[in-house]
Motif scaffolding. Sequence first.
Motif, PDB file in Angstrom:
ATOM      1  N   GLU A  32       0.834  -1.207   0.000  1.00 11.47           N
ATOM      2  CA  GLU A  32       0.000   0.000   0.000  1.00 11.47           C
ATOM      3  C   GLU A  32       0.870   1.259   0.000  1.00 11.47           C
ATOM      4  O   GLU A  32       0.583   2.227  -0.703  1.00 11.47           O
ATOM      5  CB  GLU A  32      -0.915  -0.011   1.230  1.00 11.47           C
ATOM      6  N   MET A  33       1.945   1.232   0.772  1.00 13.94           N
ATOM      7  CA  MET A  33       2.862   2.364   0.851  1.00 13.94           C
ATOM      8  C   MET A  33       3.479   2.640  -0.521  1.00 13.94           C
ATOM      9  O   MET A  33       3.557   3.799  -0.965  1.00 13.94           O
ATOM     10  CB  MET A  33       3.946   2.065   1.890  1.00 13.94           C
ATOM     11  N   LEU A  34       3.893   1.600  -1.196  1.00 13.43           N
ATOM     12  CA  LEU A  34       4.487   1.753  -2.515  1.00 13.43           C
ATOM     13  C   LEU A  34       3.456   2.274  -3.523  1.00 13.43           C
ATOM     14  O   LEU A  34       3.724   3.220  -4.272  1.00 13.43           O
ATOM     15  CB  LEU A  34       5.077   0.419  -2.977  1.00 13.43           C
ATOM     16  N   MET A  35       2.289   1.684  -3.524  1.00  8.92           N
ATOM     17  CA  MET A  35       1.236   2.127  -4.449  1.00  8.92           C
ATOM     18  C   MET A  35       0.825   3.564  -4.165  1.00  8.92           C
ATOM     19  O   MET A  35       0.571   4.346  -5.088  1.00  8.92           O
ATOM     20  CB  MET A  35       0.027   1.191  -4.365  1.00  8.92           C
ATOM     21  N   SER A  36       0.776   3.926  -2.899  1.00 15.30           N
ATOM     22  CA  SER A  36       0.392   5.273  -2.516  1.00 15.30           C
ATOM     23  C   SER A  36       1.412   6.303  -3.007  1.00 15.30           C
ATOM     24  O   SER A  36       1.045   7.368  -3.523  1.00 15.30           O
ATOM     25  CB  SER A  36       0.238   5.344  -0.990  1.00 15.30           C
ATOM     26  N   ALA A  37       2.690   5.996  -2.866  1.00 15.30           N
ATOM     27  CA  ALA A  37       3.738   6.906  -3.348  1.00 15.30           C
ATOM     28  C   ALA A  37       3.643   7.068  -4.859  1.00 15.30           C
ATOM     29  O   ALA A  37       3.736   8.188  -5.390  1.00 15.30           O
ATOM     30  CB  ALA A  37       5.119   6.396  -2.941  1.00 15.30           C
ATOM     31  N   TRP A  38       3.474   5.963  -5.564  1.00 10.91           N
ATOM     32  CA  TRP A  38       3.347   6.024  -7.016  1.00 10.91           C
ATOM     33  C   TRP A  38       2.094   6.784  -7.432  1.00 10.91           C
ATOM     34  O   TRP A  38       2.122   7.574  -8.385  1.00 10.91           O
ATOM     35  CB  TRP A  38       3.307   4.614  -7.601  1.00 10.91           C
ATOM     36  N   ALA A  39       0.987   6.543  -6.735  1.00 11.37           N
ATOM     37  CA  ALA A  39      -0.265   7.224  -7.084  1.00 11.37           C
ATOM     38  C   ALA A  39      -0.142   8.734  -6.866  1.00 11.37           C
ATOM     39  O   ALA A  39      -0.616   9.529  -7.686  1.00 11.37           O
ATOM     40  CB  ALA A  39      -1.426   6.649  -6.271  1.00 11.37           C
ATOM     41  N   SER A  40       0.504   9.129  -5.784  1.00  7.70           N
ATOM     42  CA  SER A  40       0.721  10.548  -5.538  1.00  7.70           C
ATOM     43  C   SER A  40       1.527  11.157  -6.682  1.00  7.70           C
ATOM     44  O   SER A  40       1.186  12.218  -7.230  1.00  7.70           O
ATOM     45  CB  SER A  40       1.454  10.755  -4.212  1.00  7.70           C
ATOM     46  N   ARG A  41       2.596  10.482  -7.063  1.00  8.35           N
ATOM     47  CA  ARG A  41       3.445  10.959  -8.154  1.00  8.35           C
ATOM     48  C   ARG A  41       2.655  11.079  -9.458  1.00  8.35           C
ATOM     49  O   ARG A  41       2.802  12.040 -10.210  1.00  8.35           O
ATOM     50  CB  ARG A  41       4.640  10.012  -8.318  1.00  8.35           C
ATOM     51  N   PHE A  42       1.785  10.106  -9.711  1.00 11.08           N
ATOM     52  CA  PHE A  42       0.943  10.152 -10.907  1.00 11.08           C
ATOM     53  C   PHE A  42       0.065  11.394 -10.900  1.00 11.08           C
ATOM     54  O   PHE A  42       0.002  12.130 -11.886  1.00 11.08           O
ATOM     55  CB  PHE A  42       0.069   8.891 -11.011  1.00 11.08           C
ATOM     56  N   HIS A  43      -0.610  11.627  -9.795  1.00 13.24           N
ATOM     57  CA  HIS A  43      -1.522  12.773  -9.738  1.00 13.24           C
ATOM     58  C   HIS A  43      -0.761  14.093  -9.847  1.00 13.24           C
ATOM     59  O   HIS A  43      -1.232  15.032 -10.494  1.00 13.24           O
ATOM     60  CB  HIS A  43      -2.403  12.711  -8.492  1.00 13.24           C
ATOM     61  N   TRP A  44       0.438  14.175  -9.245  1.00 17.51           N
ATOM     62  CA  TRP A  44       1.244  15.385  -9.420  1.00 17.51           C
ATOM     63  C   TRP A  44       1.639  15.567 -10.875  1.00 17.51           C
ATOM     64  O   TRP A  44       1.778  16.696 -11.357  1.00 17.51           O
ATOM     65  CB  TRP A  44       2.487  15.361  -8.543  1.00 17.51           C
TER      66      TRP A  44
END
Length: 145
Positions: A32-44
């Motif tokens: 979840e931590m990894l997916m969350s970091a990637w998802a944040s980066r995607f939205h930015w």
Amino acid sequence: MEDIHKKLAVDLFNHTWTLLDKAERTLDEDEEMLMSAWASRFHWSKVGTALNAARGEWQISRVYSVLGRAEPALHHAKRTLELCEQHGYGDFDLAFAYEALARAHAVAGDRAERDRYYQKGMEAAEGIKEKEDKDLFLSDLNSVP
């Protein structure tokens, strides 16, 4: 739509930190931590600046380092430094690019490169203007294994 991307980028970045700060995580929380970091980066990537991209790359590198995954940690740390250099970001962000590289090299078992980037981080810390930011950075840098 931009407001949604920005809110998700911020919320996911902060959620990633919540997971990073946990003393013990389950395997599911690690994912979840990894997916969350990637998802944040995607939205930015949809609404942010190059600075948001650099900080997102830094966070992804940090997560991979915490998970003991050297190759992707190094990749994203290098990307952080590239973005800082390309856009002239110094101060806090450049220092943290060096911290990410020191940490990723530590995970990779490369003591010489860890030490080299640790030293670059110490030098970059001199350029951090705000005392609170400098203290936070030095604390983080000194936690590099």
